[in-house]
Design a protein around this motif. Structure first.
Motif, PDB file in Angstrom:
ATOM      1  N   ALA A 152       0.867  -1.143   0.242  1.00 24.90           N
ATOM      2  CA  ALA A 152       0.051   0.128   0.000  1.00 24.90           C
ATOM      3  C   ALA A 152       0.793   1.228   0.070  1.00 24.90           C
ATOM      4  N   GLU A 153       1.795   1.149   0.635  1.00 23.48           N
ATOM      5  CA  GLU A 153       2.830   2.523   0.770  1.00 23.48           C
ATOM      6  C   GLU A 153       3.385   2.830  -0.506  1.00 23.48           C
ATOM      7  N   LYS A 154       3.725   1.641  -1.482  1.00 24.64           N
ATOM      8  CA  LYS A 154       4.067   1.884  -2.588  1.00 24.64           C
ATOM      9  C   LYS A 154       3.135   2.527  -3.671  1.00 24.64           C
ATOM     10  N   VAL A 155       1.808   2.047  -3.199  1.00 24.01           N
ATOM     11  CA  VAL A 155       0.777   2.861  -4.111  1.00 24.01           C
ATOM     12  C   VAL A 155       0.850   4.352  -3.886  1.00 24.01           C
ATOM     13  N   TYR A 156       0.834   4.620  -2.560  1.00 22.08           N
ATOM     14  CA  TYR A 156       0.660   6.035  -2.273  1.00 22.08           C
ATOM     15  C   TYR A 156       1.916   6.920  -2.721  1.00 22.08           C
TER      16      TYR A 156
END
Ligand code: SAM
Ligand code: SF4
Length: 443
Positions: A59-63
């Motif tokens: 999820a961090e990579k998506v943000y």
């Protein structure tokens, strides 16, 4: 805020081959709406981030990716977040990232065109439904393909391994109908595919009714596809040991177009760990399957997936994994450090293994796999091998392709993309082979 409808799109797919397939289908859908792929290096009006939830900090990579899409003037393209992170964390994404206008789950992307229309009219839309009817019937028919193509035949998983999010993000196991798959395969071949890889989270759980109304397993589908004259190669991935039927094993000895390669994840080489993972097979039953496969196809190349540092894994249990690797001699493998996925049973188990220990185990496992991979590749030196040509290399006269055993090969010759050419292997590394084409095509 109202925006003009997008004229160009870019789909960025992360993670597994099934995501690559979904990304291609979304691109086809958008193209059908008259939206063109954005030229290389240029901004797109619409960006689809087709995400994967398996890797750490997904999820961090998506943000991070959403942030990078912001233009110098402070505006952003229309952003859609698709894939497994969208399914698992869609609401939070909508709350945290105002630039995201669409969240679309893996079972709902056939509705992307309506969502784009709504988003252009200023709405923010989420669709993470898992409808009973499959999305496939609503997708456009295939019109383009390179020499190798993916074909999703099965989706979802009922196995519930304790570390894995797939049963939650992709839903229950569903097999696509036989006739639709044969039709899609024929269209892929008509548009240039020489090799088709059948995909599924548990591809060998696929089942359907053939033209005679008989219920068949994956081997029945492979047999039918093998009858397509211009299709030269068939592969399938990813399989679960429990669905490795004798009929499918026998197909490896009977169907020449079924390539001598089997990706059969085991995850760990210790029965206590396998039980805690809810894998429902043992080390012995796994090895026994491989023995039966090797009996019908002695040259088969074997591949696997491993997780190191599953909660509670001791040093001795990890060493059992190394022993399994020594026993099997894989031609390639994927290995991962265990990463807790929220909502999965393993995430709340005791005995989480420290990061440094997981890292050290991963390096030891990868060293063992690299050793076997190099030995497997080195055995090809001096042999002639049929290569399916996929693209040009960087050097003049250089081409890239794959052997039947899924080894990457670069060779010097005069080939064409999509041809099968004989190549003499001259050298081998752990990840690829080099060679020279034996028969140069007439001008
Ligand atoms: N269905 C396949 C199977 O049964 O092995 C694989 C599906 S999964 C998308 C691909 C691989 O990711 C798994 O085989 C496993 O090795 C790895 N994986 C899944 N969840 C993981 C987790 N929480 N931590 C580390 N690796 C994981
Ligand atoms: Fe995940 Fe594969 Fe286990 Fe299903 S069988 S839960 S997809 S690792």
């Amino acid at each position: 805020m109202l925006t003009s409808p997008p004229k160009t799109y870019r789909v960025k797919s992360f993670g597994c081959q099934m995501n690559v397939y979904d990304g291609d289908r979304m691109a086809e859908l958008l193209a059908e709406q008259g939206i063109a792929p954005a030229p290389e290096g240029e901004d797109a009006d619409l960006v689809v981030l087709n995400t994967c939830h398996i890797r750490e900090r997904a999820a961090e990579k998506v943000y991070h990716d959403i942030g990078r899409l912001k233009r110098d003037d402070g505006t952003s393209p229309l952003i859609a977040v698709a894939g497994c992170v969208a399914q698992a964390e869609g609401e939070e994404i909508m709350a945290r990232a105002p630039a995201v206008k669409m969240v679309v789950g893996p079972q709902a992307y056939h509705r992307l065109p309506e969502m784009v229309r709504a988003a252009s009219a200023g709405e923010r839309v989420t669709d993470t439904d898992m409808p009973a009817e499959t999305k496939f019937a609503s997708l456009p028919r295939r019109r383009r393909s390179g020499p190798t193509a993916f074909l999703t035949v099965q989706e979802g998983c009922d196995k519930f391994c304790t570390y894995c999010v797939v049963p939650y993000t992709r839903g229950a196991e569903v097999s696509r109908p036989y006739a639709a798959l044969v039709d899609e395969a024929q269209r892929l071949v008509e548009s240039g595919a020489r090799e088709i890889t059948l995909l599924g989270q548990n591809v060998n759980a696929w089942t359907g009714q053939n033209a005679k109304g008989q219920t068949v397993g994956l081997e029945g589908l492979v047999r039918e596809l093998a009858a397509i004259p211009d299709l030269a190669r068939i592969r399938y991935t990813t399989s679960h040991p429990n669905d490795m039927t004798q009929a499918l094993i026998d197909a490896h000895g009977e169907i020449d177009k079924l390539m001598p390669f089997l990706h059969l994840p085991v995850q760990a080489g210790n029965d206590r760990v396998l039980k805690a993972m809810n894998r429902s097979h043992t080390v012995e039953s796994y090895l026994e399957i491989l023995e039966r496969v090797r009996a019908v196809r002695p040259d088969i190349a074997l591949s696997g997936d491993f997780i190191v540092g599953f909660p509670g894994e001791t040093e001795a249990e990890f060493e059992d994994t190394l022993k399994l690797v020594d026993a099997v001699r894989y031609s390639q493998c994927f290995s991962f450090k265990y990463s807790p996925r929220p909502g999965t049973p393993a995430a709340t188990m005791d005995g989480h293994v420290p990061e440094t220990m997981m890292h050290e185990r991963l390096l030891r496992l990868q060293a063992a796999v690299d050793r076997d991979q190099l030995a497997f590749n080195a055995a090809s030196v001096g042999q002639t091998c049929e290569v399916l040509v996929e693209r040009r290399g960087k050097l003049p006269g250089q081409w890239l392709g794959k052997s039947p055993w899924l080894q990457s090969i670069h060779f010097i010759g005069e080939a064409e993309i999509g041809q099968l050419v004989p190549v003499e292997i001259t050298s081998a590394g752990p990840k690829s082979l080099a060679g020279t084409q034996l028969v140069i095509l007439a001008a």
